[in-house]
Design a protein around this motif. Sequence first.
Motif, short mmCIF file in Angstrom:
data_model
loop_
_atom_site.label_atom_id
_atom_site.label_comp_id
_atom_site.label_asym_id
_atom_site.label_seq_id
_atom_site.Cartn_x
_atom_site.Cartn_y
_atom_site.Cartn_z
N ASN A 45 0.85 -1.18 0.00
CA ASN A 45 0.00 0.00 0.00
C ASN A 45 0.89 1.24 0.00
OD1 ASN A 45 -2.61 -1.36 0.33
ND2 ASN A 45 -1.88 -1.86 2.38
N TYR A 46 0.54 2.22 -0.82
CA TYR A 46 1.32 3.45 -0.92
C TYR A 46 0.52 4.58 -0.27
CZ TYR A 46 4.23 0.96 -4.29
OH TYR A 46 5.07 0.05 -4.89
N TYR A 47 1.22 5.38 0.55
CA TYR A 47 0.58 6.47 1.28
C TYR A 47 1.16 7.80 0.82
CZ TYR A 47 -0.64 2.54 4.31
OH TYR A 47 -1.11 1.34 4.78
N SER A 48 0.29 8.78 0.67
CA SER A 48 0.73 10.10 0.22
C SER A 48 -0.27 11.17 0.66
CB SER A 48 0.92 10.13 -1.29
OG SER A 48 -0.32 9.91 -1.95
N ILE A 49 0.10 12.44 0.42
CA ILE A 49 -0.77 13.57 0.74
C ILE A 49 -0.85 14.48 -0.47
CG2 ILE A 49 -1.14 15.56 2.25
CD1 ILE A 49 0.58 14.15 4.35
N SER A 50 -2.05 14.84 -0.87
CA SER A 50 -2.28 15.80 -1.95
C SER A 50 -3.41 16.74 -1.54
CB SER A 50 -2.65 15.11 -3.27
OG SER A 50 -1.51 14.55 -3.87
N GLN A 51 -3.15 18.04 -1.63
CA GLN A 51 -4.13 19.05 -1.26
C GLN A 51 -4.71 18.77 0.13
OE1 GLN A 51 -6.90 19.14 -4.56
NE2 GLN A 51 -5.50 20.35 -5.82
N ASN A 52 -3.82 18.42 1.02
CA ASN A 52 -4.15 18.12 2.42
C ASN A 52 -5.12 16.94 2.57
OD1 ASN A 52 -3.42 18.79 5.08
ND2 ASN A 52 -5.35 19.86 5.41
N THR A 53 -5.16 16.08 1.58
CA THR A 53 -5.96 14.86 1.63
C THR A 53 -5.02 13.67 1.74
OG1 THR A 53 -7.73 15.81 0.29
CG2 THR A 53 -7.62 13.41 0.40
N PHE A 54 -5.28 12.80 2.69
CA PHE A 54 -4.48 11.60 2.89
C PHE A 54 -4.94 10.52 1.93
CE2 PHE A 54 -3.88 7.59 5.47
CZ PHE A 54 -2.52 7.49 5.21
N LEU A 55 -3.99 9.94 1.20
CA LEU A 55 -4.31 8.96 0.16
C LEU A 55 -3.64 7.62 0.45
CD1 LEU A 55 -3.65 11.28 -2.91
CD2 LEU A 55 -5.87 10.76 -1.88
N LYS A 56 -4.38 6.56 0.18
CA LYS A 56 -3.86 5.20 0.26
C LYS A 56 -4.24 4.50 -1.03
CE LYS A 56 -4.57 0.75 2.61
NZ LYS A 56 -5.28 0.04 3.71
N GLU A 57 -3.25 3.94 -1.72
CA GLU A 57 -3.56 3.24 -2.96
C GLU A 57 -2.70 2.01 -3.15
OE1 GLU A 57 -2.20 5.49 -6.58
OE2 GLU A 57 -1.91 7.09 -5.09
N GLN A 66 -9.99 13.04 4.39
CA GLN A 66 -9.75 14.47 4.50
C GLN A 66 -10.49 15.02 5.71
OE1 GLN A 66 -11.61 17.35 1.68
NE2 GLN A 66 -9.50 17.91 1.15
N ASN A 67 -9.80 15.88 6.47
CA ASN A 67 -10.44 16.54 7.60
C ASN A 67 -9.98 18.00 7.61
OD1 ASN A 67 -11.33 17.44 10.17
ND2 ASN A 67 -11.27 15.34 10.94
N LEU A 68 -10.73 18.84 6.94
CA LEU A 68 -10.34 20.24 6.76
C LEU A 68 -10.43 21.03 8.06
CD1 LEU A 68 -12.12 20.99 3.36
CD2 LEU A 68 -9.72 20.38 3.76
N THR A 69 -11.14 20.53 9.04
CA THR A 69 -11.29 21.27 10.30
C THR A 69 -10.04 21.22 11.16
OG1 THR A 69 -12.19 19.34 11.49
CG2 THR A 69 -13.75 20.75 10.32
N LEU A 70 -9.09 20.32 10.84
CA LEU A 70 -7.91 20.13 11.68
C LEU A 70 -6.64 20.75 11.08
CD1 LEU A 70 -8.44 16.46 12.90
CD2 LEU A 70 -8.99 18.60 14.08
N GLY A 71 -6.80 21.48 9.98
CA GLY A 71 -5.62 22.13 9.40
C GLY A 71 -4.77 21.16 8.59
N ASN A 72 -3.48 21.47 8.50
CA ASN A 72 -2.57 20.67 7.67
C ASN A 72 -2.19 19.36 8.34
OD1 ASN A 72 -2.42 22.62 5.59
ND2 ASN A 72 -0.86 23.75 6.71
N LEU A 73 -2.16 18.30 7.53
CA LEU A 73 -1.71 17.00 8.01
C LEU A 73 -0.20 17.03 8.13
CD1 LEU A 73 -2.13 14.05 8.75
CD2 LEU A 73 -2.33 13.52 6.31
N TYR A 74 0.31 16.83 9.34
CA TYR A 74 1.74 17.00 9.63
C TYR A 74 2.54 15.71 9.42
CZ TYR A 74 5.88 18.61 12.24
OH TYR A 74 7.15 18.96 12.62
N GLN A 99 -7.92 0.31 8.23
CA GLN A 99 -7.29 0.04 6.94
C GLN A 99 -8.11 0.53 5.75
OE1 GLN A 99 -6.95 -4.21 6.27
NE2 GLN A 99 -8.76 -4.62 7.52
N GLN A 100 -9.40 0.81 5.96
CA GLN A 100 -10.23 1.38 4.90
C GLN A 100 -10.34 2.90 5.02
OE1 GLN A 100 -11.52 -0.39 2.29
NE2 GLN A 100 -10.30 -2.08 3.14
N LEU A 101 -9.50 3.47 5.88
CA LEU A 101 -9.47 4.91 6.14
C LEU A 101 -10.76 5.44 6.76
CD1 LEU A 101 -7.41 6.47 3.19
CD2 LEU A 101 -6.67 5.10 5.14
N ASN A 102 -11.43 4.57 7.49
CA ASN A 102 -12.56 5.01 8.31
C ASN A 102 -12.02 5.56 9.63
OD1 ASN A 102 -14.68 4.01 6.52
ND2 ASN A 102 -14.01 1.97 7.14
#
Length: 258
Positions: A45-57, A66-74, A99-102
């Motif tokens: 599984n590959y993990y990355s961040i784009s436009q402050n959205t956490f991605l798993k593929e 994505q959680n816009l209320t918490l600011g930038n993912l550090y 693992q399903q990003l829930n």
Amino acid sequence: MKKIYIVVLFYLPLFILGQNNISVKLIDSITIKTEKFIGKDVYDNYYSISQNTFLKENKSQKLNYQNLTLGNLYTVDYSNPLLLVLFYKDFNSVVLLDQQLNEVQKISGNDVGLIFDIIGLARQNSLWFYDAVNQKFGIYNFKENTFQLISTYFPTKIKYWKSSYNSLNFINENNEAFTLNYFGKIQNLGNVKQSESALIIEENKIILKQEGKLYFQTPENITEIKISQKSFENFCFNDGILSIFTNEKVYNYKINLP
């Protein structure tokens, strides 16, 4: 008068290269369009961040959180692919995902009077943390929503860290390496060479990036890792695989570290 003896495992203070380079073997590559590559786990599984959205593929699916209320993912701790730890430093918050990003749980340091500076997954439903107010390390039990400060006062800023179930390894702003155990004991491992970035493999093994090259440092020497990429944005290591991210592609190398 009692005599006190201090034994420290020093890293090499000078950037001395070992005689032999560490060779790698290209296994495969994958195209990933993202802003920031985080890493690859043992299940490919590959993990990355784009436009402050956490991605798993992976080869079969692509998920996002994505959680816009918490600011930038550090930072993201993916050491356990079944329980991902996302740290939103600006809002002093941690989000646990399955693992399903829930979303499994959201933790706010403000609720318990802590200012999280670093976060990592520990054992027994717990997280390692460093509290910027008390300037001490601690363990946070996210099942019981309780915490314990376990270390003595440690005032220097932490640049890099890697957590495991039983220890937290880190490098401070003075390029000193340390390891912290579950009982709060901090051991100084000595100096690490100044670098653009550092990836802690184990408490005495570190991969460094300097001037577009990778080096493997142990207490005995520093050895260059020979890769074909002349420039790259990020890298990770997991289960004998070195992954190099350059532009929109990840190259996976088999590597045998000493």
